[in-house]
Structures are given as C-alpha cells and as structure tokens.
Write an enzyme that holds these catalytic residues in place. Structure first.
Site, PDB file in Angstrom:
ATOM      1  N   ILE A   1      -2.781  -7.407  14.069  1.00  0.00           N
ATOM      2  CA  ILE A   1      -1.753  -7.326  15.130  1.00  0.00           C
ATOM      3  C   ILE A   1      -2.285  -6.558  16.341  1.00  0.00           C
ATOM      4  CG2 ILE A   1       0.591  -6.562  15.698  1.00  0.00           C
ATOM      5  CD1 ILE A   1       1.203  -6.714  12.652  1.00  0.00           C
TER       6      ILE A   1
ATOM      7  N   PHE B   1      -4.288   3.159  14.556  1.00  0.00           N
ATOM      8  CA  PHE B   1      -4.545   4.159  13.519  1.00  0.00           C
ATOM      9  C   PHE B   1      -5.699   3.657  12.654  1.00  0.00           C
ATOM     10  CE2 PHE B   1      -1.578   7.771  12.728  1.00  0.00           C
ATOM     11  CZ  PHE B   1      -0.915   7.721  13.938  1.00  0.00           C
TER      12      PHE B   1
ATOM     13  N   LYS C   1       8.378 -17.172 -10.746  1.00  0.00           N
ATOM     14  CA  LYS C   1       7.627 -16.074 -11.354  1.00  0.00           C
ATOM     15  C   LYS C   1       6.449 -16.606 -12.184  1.00  0.00           C
ATOM     16  CE  LYS C   1       8.140 -12.185 -14.446  1.00  0.00           C
ATOM     17  NZ  LYS C   1       8.918 -11.628 -15.535  1.00  0.00           N
TER      18      LYS C   1
ATOM     19  N   ASN D   1       0.849  -1.203   0.000  1.00  0.00           N
ATOM     20  CA  ASN D   1       0.000   0.000   0.000  1.00  0.00           C
ATOM     21  C   ASN D   1       0.879   1.246   0.000  1.00  0.00           C
ATOM     22  OD1 ASN D   1       0.563   0.776   2.881  1.00  0.00           O
ATOM     23  ND2 ASN D   1      -0.327  -1.243   3.213  1.00  0.00           N
TER      24      ASN D   1
END
Ligand code: C5P
Length: 418
Positions: A325, A344, A307, A220
């Site tokens: 967590i 947060f 890959k 992100n």
C-alpha cells in the site's frame, strides 16, 4: 546519526496545567466529580466554580475534598491571596472547562452576563474555554440554544457535543454530557501546539487478516496501539484525522471527531487508504499519511470456500503477494511528494540491521521517513522504542517510552520536516 531526542513527557518535564472546572445546575453535575478526578489523574491542577443551582445537586464539599482546593460559589468570594475571587481564578486558569453547561449558562455566556462567579470568570479569563452542554433534547435543539452555541463557537469557545441516548428527564435524544475522555481530548486539543491545524491526516493501524477458509486466517501480532496513539496525538495537535484500521479486537478510544474506518484484508485496507488519501476531491486530499499498519505481505492464493477438513488438509499453503500500500501511495504521489509519507518497519535482527533496512525501505517505497522498531519492543505492549530514518541515512533514536510519548516525538519530527 543525528543523536537522541528527549521525549516530551507531560508528567515529568512540564509545568502542571491549571484547569478551572465550572459546574452548572444540570442533573449531570454528579459526573463532574469524576471529571475533576479524570483531569487530576492526567496531571492537571483543578479548581472548581459552582453555580447556585449546581450546589442543589452536589455539595461543594465533594469537589473541595476531591481537588484539595476551596470551591468558588459566590461572586463575593475572596481570592486565594486576599484579592478578588473570580479575577484570581480567571488569571490562574490555563483553561476553563464548563461541564455540564446548562442552556441557561450557555445563553448568559453568549450575551456576556457576569452575575455569578462562573460567568465573571468566563468574561475575565484570557484562557481558552471549553463547554460540554447537558440538557433535555428539546432545550438543546431549541433554535435559541443553537444560536447561542453558534455565537460562542464563533468566538472561539470549543463545544463538546453531547451524546445521544436515554436522558434523565425521560426523553431519548441528544443531551447527555459527553464522556470524560471526550471532554479531556477536546481540552488537550485547545491546549495543544496547533501545528497540524488545517491538515488532513490519514493513519493506518493494526494487522490485516487474510482468510485461509471461512474459519481460519493468516495475521500477525500487531495490536494497533501505535497507530491509535499517532491518531490521538494528531488530533491533539489540531488535525482532521482518519484512522483506517484492521481487526483490533477492541474498540479504540478515539475523540468523536476522528473518523474511524474498519477494514479486514490488505486489499480492503488498500482501497480505504487510497480513497481517503486521493479520492476525496482536491480540497479534501490528505496532507500527511502514516502507514503504521502491519499489512500482511502475502495471502493464501486459493482460500477454501468451506472449512478445510483435517482429512484433506494440504501439506503446504500457496501464497500470493498483497499489494504494497505505502509503495503504491509513493508511486501515485510521484515527484510532487505530497502527501508527506511515513512508513513503519519492524525487524528482528537488531538495531544496525533495522536502520539499514529502514533506510533502504525509505528509498524503495519513495517515502519521506520510516519509523523503525524491533518486534520485541513494538508488538502488543504499551511502550515502544524507535528509530526515525530517512532516505539519506540520517536516524534519530527514540528511547523506550509510552506509545503516547513516542507518538508525540514522531509528530514533533514530522512537523519540523513538513
Ligand atoms: O516491507 P515492509 O512490510 O517491512 O514495510 C513496512 C511498511 O510498509 C509499513 O509502513 C507498512 O504499513 C507498509 N506496508 C504496506 N503494504 C504492504 C506491506 C507493508 O503498506 N503490503
């Protein structure tokens, strides 16, 4: 709603801090010129005192031109108001920083000599004293120098450890003057409010990275800057700080005493955080945890071992949830509600939805407060805008400000609630 908190802004609101910079005769004293500028750029007024031997390396004129103030060199200098020079400086100082500090200066300070203007300032001042030694490695490691440093440390002098590396004298080892950011961070700490002294703080920062195959991943936009700012501010307030961070793409500038642990995946971050918070023995357990990291909620269920070829690319990717967590920490701490837990929340649907969601997260995750922010304010930049929300529905808005200033306001709020 509890209203709006003003930001603590050292540049606008506060009186300029007075710093007396002592410069002694080490080859590193050319770096003191840059150090003086470094402090001035951060809002300090700087006046310089040089020893005779320092003036052999750098002219007092250099410091006079940089600081705009006359440089004290002699014990017999007059003060700015016609009074005694070294007493004038000692009284003017909010902090005395000696950088570089030679073995000779350290020995004389330890034994209370007052034969030079600088030594007299050190004896006469009521301000805290910070010293940054710089010398040959063998002089530094000599038992007498180490005893002198211990003596000064016991008397409350803050000692900024020299760096190791190639020394001007040709030797390699410890003895290089610490960097300007390091000397600054320790000076700010001695001037700080000290309201986190004795507290162990664990902070997480940045994104996590979940492998899709050996070359691709899901992640992100988190830069980790908010978490790093919270770690720096906790250090300034006196805490022992551990920063557990995901892949940041840069090396965060942190004081040397801040322990930094790099992780990659949510699982690695979980292990590192739980270890730092609960597994370090009773006396070393964390008092406060701030989960500022943007932990990936999901990871690819079946990451490729090699890959994935374009020709055999799947049309969809199966995801599996990562452990939450902060929720796990909330469950582990249970009724004791220790450590103090801060989460947060980042949302994209506006202020009202953010506050609603933050409050429900505070309850769901058993945390004390949630710092909510909007994705457009929070990611990548150097500023942020936040709401501090608790499980009872109270919220405080923090207007747009630097992440440093926001970190300061968040800590102010935590400290009042501890
Ligand atoms: O539920 P949401 O991801 O919005 O919650 C954000 C808060 O939860 C942050 O404090 C983040 O660090 C924490 N979190 C976590 N583990 C996860 C996901 C989020 O600790 N897997």
């Amino acid at each position: 709603m509890w209203g709006i908190l003003p930001h603590v802004n050292s540049k606008s609101g506060h009186k300029q801090k007075h710093l007396v910079l002592g410069v002694t005769g080490s080859i590193a004293c050319y770096k003191a010129a840059e150090l003086a500028r470094f402090f001035m750029r951060r809002g300090f007024k700087v006046r310089v005192v040089m020893t005779k031997s320092a003036t052999q390396f750098v002219s007092p004129l250099t410091f006079q031109a940089l600081t705009g103030n006359p440089v004290a060199e002699s014990f017999w200098d007059e003060g700015t108001r016609g009074n005694i020079g070294h007493i004038d400086l000692a009284d003017w100082a909010d902090v005395v920083v000696i950088a570089p500090a030679t073995a000779d200066c350290i020995a004389k300070m330890a034994f209370g000599f007052a034969e030079s203007s600088l030594l007299a300032v050190v004896l006469a001042t009521k301000a805290p004293v910070v010293i940054a030694p710089a010398m040959n490695v063998n002089m530094l490691e000599h038992p007498r120098t180490q005893e002198n440093l211990d003596l000064l440390r016991c008397r409350g002098v803050a000692i900024v450890q020299p760096e190791a590396g190639a020394l001007a004298c040709g030797w390699t080892g410890s003895g290089r003057l610490a960097s300007a950011p390091e000397i600054y961070a320790q000076t700010e700490r001695v001037l700080g409010p000290g309201d986190l002294v004795g507290k162990r703080v664990v902070i997480s920062a940045g994104p996590t990275r979940e492998a899709l195959d050996p070359v691709r991943y899901l992640s992100n936009r988190s830069s980790g800057k908010m978490g790093v700012a919270l770690a720096r501010e906790a250090y300034r307030r006196g805490a022992h700080v551990t920063l557990v961070h995901g892949p940041l793409g840069y090396k965060p500038v942190l004081p040397c005493e801040v322990v930094s642990r790099q992780t990659m995946t949510a699982e690695e971050m979980h292990q590192a955080v739980v270890h730092e918070v609960f597994d370090r023995g009773q006396s070393a357990q964390a008092d406060i945890v701030i989960m500022a990291a943007a932990v990936a909620d999901f990871r690819p269920a079946h990451p490729g071992e090699s890959k994935i070829k374009k020709s055999s690319a799947p049309s969809s990717i199966e995801l599996t949830p990562n452990i939450d967590i902060v929720r796990d920490l909330g469950e582990r701490r249970g009724e004791k509600r220790r450590p103090y837990l801060v989460g947060f929340a980042v949302e994209t649907d506006g202020e009202a939805a953010l506050i609603r969601e933050a409050q429900s997260k505070a309850v769901r995750k058993n945390v004390d407060i949630i710092v909510g922010n909007l994705a457009n304010d929070a990611f990548e930049g150097n500023t942020n805008r936040c709401w501090i929300v608790d499980a009872q529905g109270g919220s405080i808005a923090l207007n747009t400000a630097s992440k440093r200033s926001i970190a300061c306001s968040i800590w102010e709020e935590i400290v009042t609630r501890l």
